[in-house]
Design a protein around this motif. Structure first.
Motif, PDB file in Angstrom:
ATOM      1  N   THR A 118      -1.841   9.809   9.310  1.00  0.00           N
ATOM      2  CA  THR A 118      -2.703   8.806   8.687  1.00  0.00           C
ATOM      3  C   THR A 118      -2.212   8.511   7.274  1.00  0.00           C
ATOM      4  OG1 THR A 118      -4.258  10.384   7.680  1.00  0.00           O
ATOM      5  CG2 THR A 118      -4.667   9.735   9.978  1.00  0.00           C
ATOM      6  N   TYR A 119      -2.636   7.382   6.773  1.00  0.00           N
ATOM      7  CA  TYR A 119      -2.249   6.937   5.428  1.00  0.00           C
ATOM      8  C   TYR A 119      -2.753   7.914   4.366  1.00  0.00           C
ATOM      9  CZ  TYR A 119      -2.127   3.896   1.286  1.00  0.00           C
ATOM     10  OH  TYR A 119      -1.918   3.372   0.031  1.00  0.00           O
ATOM     11  N   LYS A 120      -4.000   8.387   4.517  1.00  0.00           N
ATOM     12  CA  LYS A 120      -4.566   9.305   3.525  1.00  0.00           C
ATOM     13  C   LYS A 120      -3.816  10.637   3.517  1.00  0.00           C
ATOM     14  CE  LYS A 120      -9.264   7.443   3.296  1.00  0.00           C
ATOM     15  NZ  LYS A 120     -10.728   7.725   3.484  1.00  0.00           N
ATOM     16  N   ILE A 126       4.083  -2.686  -9.589  1.00  0.00           N
ATOM     17  CA  ILE A 126       4.102  -3.890 -10.425  1.00  0.00           C
ATOM     18  C   ILE A 126       4.898  -4.989  -9.728  1.00  0.00           C
ATOM     19  CG2 ILE A 126       5.040  -4.868 -12.564  1.00  0.00           C
ATOM     20  CD1 ILE A 126       4.330  -2.182 -13.907  1.00  0.00           C
ATOM     21  N   GLU A 127       6.072  -4.601  -9.216  1.00  0.00           N
ATOM     22  CA  GLU A 127       6.913  -5.586  -8.532  1.00  0.00           C
ATOM     23  C   GLU A 127       6.256  -6.082  -7.258  1.00  0.00           C
ATOM     24  OE1 GLU A 127      11.399  -4.216  -9.882  1.00  0.00           O
ATOM     25  OE2 GLU A 127      10.420  -3.141  -8.238  1.00  0.00           O
ATOM     26  N   ALA A 128       5.647  -5.159  -6.507  1.00  0.00           N
ATOM     27  CA  ALA A 128       4.982  -5.561  -5.259  1.00  0.00           C
ATOM     28  C   ALA A 128       3.788  -6.478  -5.540  1.00  0.00           C
ATOM     29  CB  ALA A 128       4.524  -4.327  -4.493  1.00  0.00           C
ATOM     30  N   ASP A 129       2.988  -6.150  -6.564  1.00  0.00           N
ATOM     31  CA  ASP A 129       1.834  -6.974  -6.907  1.00  0.00           C
ATOM     32  C   ASP A 129       2.260  -8.331  -7.464  1.00  0.00           C
ATOM     33  OD1 ASP A 129       0.187  -4.941  -6.089  1.00  0.00           O
ATOM     34  OD2 ASP A 129      -0.215  -4.171  -8.110  1.00  0.00           O
ATOM     35  N   ALA A 130       3.350  -8.334  -8.254  1.00  0.00           N
ATOM     36  CA  ALA A 130       3.857  -9.596  -8.799  1.00  0.00           C
ATOM     37  C   ALA A 130       4.313 -10.519  -7.679  1.00  0.00           C
ATOM     38  CB  ALA A 130       5.004  -9.339  -9.761  1.00  0.00           C
ATOM     39  N   LYS A 169       0.827  -1.208   0.000  1.00  0.00           N
ATOM     40  CA  LYS A 169       0.000   0.000   0.000  1.00  0.00           C
ATOM     41  C   LYS A 169       0.862   1.259   0.000  1.00  0.00           C
ATOM     42  CE  LYS A 169      -4.542  -0.981   0.517  1.00  0.00           C
ATOM     43  NZ  LYS A 169      -5.646  -0.269  -0.199  1.00  0.00           N
ATOM     44  N   ILE A 170       1.992   1.210   0.684  1.00  0.00           N
ATOM     45  CA  ILE A 170       2.874   2.376   0.751  1.00  0.00           C
ATOM     46  C   ILE A 170       3.481   2.679  -0.609  1.00  0.00           C
ATOM     47  CG2 ILE A 170       4.919   3.357   1.864  1.00  0.00           C
ATOM     48  CD1 ILE A 170       2.521   3.057   3.700  1.00  0.00           C
TER      49      ILE A 170
END
Length: 529
Positions: free
Chosen positions: A166-168, A439-443, A115-116
């Motif tokens: 916060t994240y937002k 892309i790398e994190a999702d892969a 997420k980061i």
């Protein structure tokens, strides 16, 4: 020796200079006629093949002694170079603060590390907007104050990043941060290189671009030391970035405008041009530049997509890759990052220097092949020593190619719009590659180490970099060339004909022998004030 250094400057309104300006059309044929600006009697097809650069007719041989090259640069030019380099270094520090604190941010905001990476993506996406805004301001009003404003805004948003709870909030601040960050590179590169002799620009280009790696290196060192013991923990890294960015703004504010713009203002004043007329001229020439260079824009965005995937694909998740896939501790991952960035600084400086003699495109291709050759050392080792060596040699290749980029883009840009063209094409390439980390994190969610639930970032980055290198080789072979261009002799963007000027006009043997001693003296006077 560059004419900026020697005081040989051209009156862009003179009759002698006027024949150099001719009407260009938007046709592909007309644009390709100036694609390889100094190709001599080579055919277009032969000029496409990058080869070791020789000495062109009317060009004096260039010394290969780096000490002599350094001595060519005047104290004033060194100060201007340092100000541009320092701004770019702080850009790197501030950007990579997120990569280095990714796990801490995930823990602070109670989200997954993937997420980061959205913050990294948003920063890269919004940089193009900043490149448009500040690129136009830099070509219209000069390099100095737009860059000062950018660095002050970066200071404010970096400080804001450190205060997010916060994240937002963090995503919002990093999006705004991306806008102002997009305005740094074009103005910083122009400031650093347009005031130095053409013969020394390859060496200084490599040094300039590696300011980004130096920024990453500095951030990694602070993260490894001060951050670990600070009561503010990860936030202290952002506070340091804010302070450094403010210092960069102060340094640039204390130095004068680039000589080219000082002289252009003197000419405009002597001609009685009002600010309204100057702006009208600028808008007309801006339109002419886009009309007659659309093919060059398309190529530049494709090239910078390669370069940004090349860089971000190998850097953004590198600490995470070492900790997750290779099981290194956070301390060892930071040390490996530092070693890799030492390789980047060495590779970029050497490749930039070598490009002065091998040619810009040839040097980039050699670096791309070097990186491909060392990918196994990046992927296969399990020990700290092997991984650090792989990081060093791969980053030497990646950032070696990058070391050529500032001078290469500066030479092939429409001469009067170097800040906008170089900065925007750079950031549009960034936008296209903005999802590299994600892309790398999702892969990593689907490609795991055998028999485990651990993402195999080694294979992921290897596949991505292999595909990116293949794309880059195609872009470089198809690219234009203007090695040795004296772009400091160009008109500025609001002067008549500036939008249609092309790199073929920026060579010594094509220029009239016109000396403007009184203008050179005016410039020197302004520098001393």
């Amino acid at each position: 020796m560059s004419h900026v250094e020697s005081g040989k400057l051209y009156d862009h309104n003179s009759e002698e200079y006027a024949p150099q300006v001719h009407r260009h059309s938007a046709s592909v044929k007309d644009q390709l006629a100036t694609w390889h600006a100094n190709r001599g009697d080579k055919s277009f097809v032969r000029a496409m093949i990058p080869s070791i650069r020789g000495t062109f007719p009317g060009e004096e041989p260039t010394t290969k002694n780096p000490i002599k090259l350094v001595r060519m640069v005047s104290p004033f030019a060194w100060l201007m170079f340092f100000s541009g380099w320092f701004c770019w270094t702080m850009d790197g520090f501030d950007f990579f603060a997120v990569s280095l604190t990714l796990d801490s941010l995930a823990e602070q905001f109670e989200v997954k590390p993937a997420k980061i990476t959205t913050a990294i993506t948003l920063t890269l996406l919004f940089r193009s907007l900043g490149a448009v805004i500040f690129g136009i301001l830099s070509d219209r009003y000069g390099r100095k104050w737009p860059l000062v404003v950018v660095m002050i805004l970066i200071m404010a948003f970096e400080l804001g990043s450190g205060f997010c709870n916060t994240y937002k909030q963090f995503l919002a601040v990093r999006s705004l941060f991306g806008i102002v960050m997009g305005g740094v590179w074009g103005a910083a590169a122009a400031t650093a290189l347009e005031n130095v002799p053409a013969d020394a620009r390859g060496l200084l280009s490599g040094m300039l671009q590696q300011g980004y790696a130096v920024g990453y290196l500095l951030a990694a060192v602070i993260n490894l030391t001060i951050v670990q013991y600070s009561q503010y923990h990860w936030r202290s890294l952002y506070f340091f970035g804010a302070g450094f960015s403010l210092l960069a703004a102060i340094i640039r504010a204390l130095l004068p405008e680039s000589r080219q713009f000082i002289i252009a203002r003197e000419e405009a004043k002597a001609s009685g041009l009002t600010a309204k007329e100057t702006t009208k001229n600028f808008l007309r020439e801006l339109g002419n530049m886009f009309r007659t260079n659309w093919l060059r824009w398309i190529w530049a965005v494709c090239l910078m997509t390669f370069f940004n995937f090349f860089s971000h694909g190998s850097q953004d998740l590198y600490p995470t890759y070492l900790k997750t896939t290779k099981h290194l501790s956070a301390k060892l991952a930071s040390k490996a990052t530092i070693i890799a960035n030492c390789g980047a600084v060495a590779g970029g400086t050497i490749a930039g220097y070598a490009s002065q003699y091998t040619g810009r495109r040839f040097a980039i291709l050699v670096c791309a092949c070097w990186t491909a050759a060392f990918l196994p050392l990046w992927i296969l080792p399990k020990s700290f020593g092997g991984l650090a060596a792989g990081g060093f040699f791969v980053q030497a290749g990646v950032q070696g190619a990058w070391g050529v980029v500032p001078i290469y883009l500066g030479e092939v840009s429409p001469p009067a719009f170097r800040a906008l063209f170089a900065g925007l094409s750079y950031q549009l390439g960034n936008m296209a590659s903005s999802g590299a980390a994600q892309i790398e994190a999702d892969a990593g969610a689907s490609l795991k180490l055998a028999g485990t639930n651990i993402p195999d970032y080694a294979a992921i980055t290897g596949i991505l970099l292999g595909a990116v290198i293949a794309w880059g080789i195609i872009c470089v072979i198809c690219g234009p060339e203007a090695d040795g261009s004296h772009f400091e002799q160009a008109k500025v963007a609001y002067q008549r004909g500036g939008g249609e000027a092309d790199p073929t006009e920026m060579f010594d043997h094509d220029k009239p022998e016109e000396h403007h001693i009184e203008k050179a003296q005016a410039v020197e006077h302004q520098e001393l004030r």
